[in-house]
Design a protein around this motif. Structure first.
Motif, PDB file in Angstrom:
ATOM      1  N   SER A  70     -10.613   3.166   2.383  1.00  0.00           N
ATOM      2  CA  SER A  70     -10.342   2.024   1.514  1.00  0.00           C
ATOM      3  C   SER A  70      -9.057   2.282   0.742  1.00  0.00           C
ATOM      4  O   SER A  70      -8.525   3.395   0.756  1.00  0.00           O
ATOM      5  CB  SER A  70     -11.505   1.801   0.540  1.00  0.00           C
ATOM      6  OG  SER A  70     -11.639   2.911  -0.344  1.00  0.00           O
ATOM      7  N   LYS A  71      -8.588   1.255   0.080  1.00  0.00           N
ATOM      8  CA  LYS A  71      -7.446   1.431  -0.810  1.00  0.00           C
ATOM      9  C   LYS A  71      -7.737   0.696  -2.102  1.00  0.00           C
ATOM     10  O   LYS A  71      -8.549  -0.216  -2.147  1.00  0.00           O
ATOM     11  CB  LYS A  71      -6.158   0.938  -0.170  1.00  0.00           C
ATOM     12  CG  LYS A  71      -6.151  -0.531   0.198  1.00  0.00           C
ATOM     13  CD  LYS A  71      -4.842  -0.898   0.872  1.00  0.00           C
ATOM     14  CE  LYS A  71      -4.848  -2.370   1.255  1.00  0.00           C
ATOM     15  NZ  LYS A  71      -3.591  -2.779   1.922  1.00  0.00           N
ATOM     16  N   ASP A  72      -7.066   1.101  -3.158  1.00  0.00           N
ATOM     17  CA  ASP A  72      -7.339   0.478  -4.439  1.00  0.00           C
ATOM     18  C   ASP A  72      -6.621  -0.868  -4.548  1.00  0.00           C
ATOM     19  O   ASP A  72      -5.785  -1.205  -3.730  1.00  0.00           O
ATOM     20  CB  ASP A  72      -6.955   1.423  -5.576  1.00  0.00           C
ATOM     21  CG  ASP A  72      -5.453   1.620  -5.695  1.00  0.00           C
ATOM     22  OD1 ASP A  72      -5.026   2.237  -6.689  1.00  0.00           O
ATOM     23  OD2 ASP A  72      -4.698   1.166  -4.811  1.00  0.00           O
ATOM     24  N   SER A  73      -6.981  -1.614  -5.579  1.00  0.00           N
ATOM     25  CA  SER A  73      -6.437  -2.959  -5.729  1.00  0.00           C
ATOM     26  C   SER A  73      -4.939  -2.941  -6.001  1.00  0.00           C
ATOM     27  O   SER A  73      -4.239  -3.908  -5.724  1.00  0.00           O
ATOM     28  CB  SER A  73      -7.158  -3.704  -6.863  1.00  0.00           C
ATOM     29  OG  SER A  73      -7.052  -2.985  -8.080  1.00  0.00           O
ATOM     30  N   ALA A  74      -4.441  -1.843  -6.520  1.00  0.00           N
ATOM     31  CA  ALA A  74      -3.005  -1.733  -6.783  1.00  0.00           C
ATOM     32  C   ALA A  74      -2.221  -1.427  -5.514  1.00  0.00           C
ATOM     33  O   ALA A  74      -0.982  -1.462  -5.537  1.00  0.00           O
ATOM     34  CB  ALA A  74      -2.742  -0.651  -7.824  1.00  0.00           C
TER      35      ALA A  74
END
Length: 127
Positions: A70-74
């Motif tokens: 996954s990746k963060d919202s930023a």
């Protein structure tokens, strides 16, 4: 090239969990296919999980149901959450930005001369 830095590795017992992180300050991960690879000394580097620019995810069979990319919202930190870890998961784990779809490098792997790579973070799972 993208400068990548991994963290989060460590030593855990079988059945435990770890979350690996990969940061690239100043770069938006959505511009690349991002992937996690692992390598055991003396063996080929293999693809663990990949995240395409369109959000599609690809997992190696050994990672399915246990690992989540996954990746963060930023859009500047990539994660690999690993659960139910097994001794055979012991390896150096690398984050990479590659200019091809994840299907082409997971689980096949790819040369470290292709794309941008971090320095790796060690994961050790004891029985």
């Amino acid at each position: 090239q993208v400068k990548l830095t991994e963290s989060g590795g460590g030593s855990v017992q079988a059945g435990g969990s770890l979350r690996l992180s990969c940061k690239a300050p100043g770069y938006a991960f959505s511009m690349y296919t991002m992937a996690w690879f692992r390598q055991v000394s003396g063996k080929e580097r293999e693809g663990v999980a990949g995240l395409d620019k369109d959000g599609s995810k690809k997992y190696a069979d050994f990672a399915k149901g246990r690992f989540t990319i996954s990746k963060d919202s930023a859009d500047t930190t990539l994660h690999l959450h690993m659960s139910n870890l097994k001794p055979e998961d012991t390896a150096m784990y690398y984050c990479a930005a590659v200019p091809v779809d994840a299907d082409l490098v997971v689980p096949r792997g790819v040369s470290e001369s292709f794309g941008s790579w971090g320095q790796g973070t060690q994961v050790t799972v004891s029985s």
